[in-house]
Structure formats: structure tokens, C-alpha cells
Design a protein around this motif. Sequence first.
Motif, PDB file in Angstrom:
ATOM      1  N   GLU A  35       0.868  -1.181   0.000  1.00  0.00           N
ATOM      2  CA  GLU A  35       0.000   0.000   0.000  1.00  0.00           C
ATOM      3  C   GLU A  35       0.902   1.227   0.000  1.00  0.00           C
ATOM      4  O   GLU A  35       1.444   1.607   1.026  1.00  0.00           O
ATOM      5  N   HIS A  36       1.073   1.831  -1.170  1.00  0.00           N
ATOM      6  CA  HIS A  36       2.035   2.921  -1.343  1.00  0.00           C
ATOM      7  C   HIS A  36       1.330   4.273  -1.368  1.00  0.00           C
ATOM      8  O   HIS A  36       0.457   4.517  -2.204  1.00  0.00           O
ATOM      9  N   ALA A  37       1.715   5.135  -0.461  1.00  0.00           N
ATOM     10  CA  ALA A  37       1.121   6.470  -0.389  1.00  0.00           C
ATOM     11  C   ALA A  37       1.775   7.399  -1.411  1.00  0.00           C
ATOM     12  O   ALA A  37       2.996   7.526  -1.458  1.00  0.00           O
ATOM     13  N   ALA A  38       0.946   8.005  -2.239  1.00  0.00           N
ATOM     14  CA  ALA A  38       1.320   9.140  -3.075  1.00  0.00           C
ATOM     15  C   ALA A  38       2.483   8.915  -4.025  1.00  0.00           C
ATOM     16  O   ALA A  38       3.546   9.509  -3.869  1.00  0.00           O
ATOM     17  N   PRO A  39       2.320   8.059  -5.047  1.00  0.00           N
ATOM     18  CA  PRO A  39       3.288   8.101  -6.144  1.00  0.00           C
ATOM     19  C   PRO A  39       3.252   9.478  -6.804  1.00  0.00           C
ATOM     20  O   PRO A  39       2.249  10.191  -6.708  1.00  0.00           O
ATOM     21  N   ILE A  40       4.342   9.860  -7.447  1.00  0.00           N
ATOM     22  CA  ILE A  40       4.391  11.169  -8.092  1.00  0.00           C
ATOM     23  C   ILE A  40       3.401  11.228  -9.256  1.00  0.00           C
ATOM     24  O   ILE A  40       2.673  12.207  -9.430  1.00  0.00           O
ATOM     25  N   SER A 169      16.435  12.548  -7.060  1.00  0.00           N
ATOM     26  CA  SER A 169      16.176  11.648  -8.176  1.00  0.00           C
ATOM     27  C   SER A 169      14.796  11.025  -8.011  1.00  0.00           C
ATOM     28  O   SER A 169      14.416  10.618  -6.919  1.00  0.00           O
ATOM     29  N   THR A 170      14.048  10.958  -9.095  1.00  0.00           N
ATOM     30  CA  THR A 170      12.787  10.218  -9.086  1.00  0.00           C
ATOM     31  C   THR A 170      13.034   8.862  -9.745  1.00  0.00           C
ATOM     32  O   THR A 170      13.986   8.688 -10.509  1.00  0.00           O
ATOM     33  N   ILE A 171      12.158   7.909  -9.435  1.00  0.00           N
ATOM     34  CA  ILE A 171      12.350   6.535  -9.889  1.00  0.00           C
ATOM     35  C   ILE A 171      11.231   6.173 -10.867  1.00  0.00           C
ATOM     36  O   ILE A 171      10.097   5.914 -10.451  1.00  0.00           O
ATOM     37  N   PRO A 172      11.525   6.171 -12.173  1.00  0.00           N
ATOM     38  CA  PRO A 172      10.492   5.834 -13.158  1.00  0.00           C
ATOM     39  C   PRO A 172      10.434   4.333 -13.397  1.00  0.00           C
ATOM     40  O   PRO A 172      11.454   3.646 -13.446  1.00  0.00           O
ATOM     41  N   LEU A 173       9.222   3.820 -13.555  1.00  0.00           N
ATOM     42  CA  LEU A 173       9.006   2.438 -13.956  1.00  0.00           C
ATOM     43  C   LEU A 173       8.088   2.416 -15.167  1.00  0.00           C
ATOM     44  O   LEU A 173       7.150   3.209 -15.253  1.00  0.00           O
ATOM     45  N   ILE A 174       8.368   1.513 -16.089  1.00  0.00           N
ATOM     46  CA  ILE A 174       7.610   1.385 -17.325  1.00  0.00           C
ATOM     47  C   ILE A 174       6.948   0.016 -17.320  1.00  0.00           C
ATOM     48  O   ILE A 174       7.597  -0.999 -17.029  1.00  0.00           O
ATOM     49  N   GLY A 175       5.651  -0.022 -17.644  1.00  0.00           N
ATOM     50  CA  GLY A 175       4.943  -1.287 -17.556  1.00  0.00           C
ATOM     51  C   GLY A 175       3.971  -1.524 -18.689  1.00  0.00           C
ATOM     52  O   GLY A 175       3.677  -0.640 -19.497  1.00  0.00           O
ATOM     53  N   VAL A 176       3.474  -2.757 -18.718  1.00  0.00           N
ATOM     54  CA  VAL A 176       2.447  -3.171 -19.666  1.00  0.00           C
ATOM     55  C   VAL A 176       1.338  -3.856 -18.886  1.00  0.00           C
ATOM     56  O   VAL A 176       1.607  -4.718 -18.032  1.00  0.00           O
ATOM     57  N   GLY A 177       0.097  -3.447 -19.137  1.00  0.00           N
ATOM     58  CA  GLY A 177      -1.050  -4.078 -18.513  1.00  0.00           C
ATOM     59  C   GLY A 177      -1.781  -4.952 -19.514  1.00  0.00           C
ATOM     60  O   GLY A 177      -1.796  -4.670 -20.711  1.00  0.00           O
ATOM     61  N   GLU A 178      -2.387  -6.012 -19.020  1.00  0.00           N
ATOM     62  CA  GLU A 178      -3.100  -6.927 -19.902  1.00  0.00           C
ATOM     63  C   GLU A 178      -4.350  -7.463 -19.225  1.00  0.00           C
ATOM     64  O   GLU A 178      -4.581  -7.245 -18.030  1.00  0.00           O
TER      65      GLU A 178
END
Length: 220
Positions: A35-40, A169-178
Motif C-alpha cells: 500500500e504505497h502512499a502518493a506516487p508522483i 532523483s525520481t524513480i520511473p518504472l515502465i509497464g504493460v497491462g493486460e
Amino acid sequence: MPNQTCTQLLKVAHARVLRLTSAGILEIGADARYEHAAPIAVGFTEQRAEREDFEQRDGNGDVCGAYQGPPGAVDSVELAVDLCAYDAELIEMLAGGTVITDGSYGTIGYLAATDADKNVNGVALETWSIAWNGRQRALRNGQPAWYRHVFPKTTWQVGEVTMNSEGFSTIPLIGVGEVNSGFGTGLVADPWPVSVADHAWGWHLDDAKPTGVCGYQTTA
């Protein structure tokens, strides 16, 4: 019936990550939920199969027939998440890999995914954003309303991280949903009003959001 969704989507205030089994259902047990509070930021773009499109020209080079088929169904979603914290446990849940621990001190680092620990089953992602009505908070059941999005199966990798001499530094993640019919209505303790079934993404108005906690949690 009245349409309660004529309101604005404002900010993203929470993200829930749920581990999946190989069958696409929620994994039960310790370290299976975050349960992650407040992604950018959380971004998504739906993807559809290309429409059938062809034409025929006659001997003079003129078009004598043209056809464009119906639009395809949504079969996947391109996703992007930016994190403020360099959170090893959250990154591991999303992108696979291994967390580094130091006895009772806890988690202190992260190792990138290998063939042995890549996340082949993926995770479900839910987000909560503020529902805003013109100049004030929208309500649901007399409570402040939230737009709750779901992506029932997603896979991720860490994007380009820049370390510089000024600022954070911000931490970007790239994803694919299906599509993942195994998700059903999701978490038993906080279910969706309908089964997500064979939909690649969706949303509904909610009257509460979870509380963010730094660290793995249990899925019951």
C-alpha cells in the motif's frame, strides 16, 4: 439513474500492488501486498489491435473499392509510474529481483532481476485519485470521493534513473497491462463492485482509500 461521474480526476494519492499467481489470481500470504502512499504520477495509454483497412484500384489507378473495419477491442495498456522514494520492496514487487536485508535491521537494498527471480506472474495495480467537483470535493455516500483505477495484470521494468548533483532523483518504472480474468473482484477485504472479468483496465468511484505503509503487507 443519475450519472455521478461528471467530476474531475485530480492528483494520484495512493497505489496498491498485489502479487499474482501463475493463474492470475491474488497470491495469499505475507509480502504479497503493498500500500504505497502518493506516487508522483501514474500514466496509462490503452492499446487496440489495428483496424482492418484496405483498398482496391482499377486499371487506371483509381480507387474502385475501399474498406475500413470496426475498431478493435482494448487488449493491453502501456503504463508509467514515477516514485519519489527509492523503495527496494516496492521495486521488487513491480519489477522482480531481490531485496537485500541486514538481519533485524531490515531491508537495505535491491538487486535487479535475473532469470531466477524475474516477476513472470506480474502484479495487479490499483490507484486512488481525488474526485473533484468544480470548486469542491465530490462526494460518494456522504464521504469524500475517490476515482479508483484497476489494471488487473501488469509487468514492469525500471526506467531511466538520473543521479545528479542538484535535487532529488525520481524513480520511473515502465509497464504493460493486460487482461486477467483471474483478478475477479480483487482483494476480499476491499472488493470491486463488479468483476473486472476480461477488461484490461477500469475504474469506479470509491468512498475511501487505503492507508499507505512503507513495506510489504499480507494479503488474506
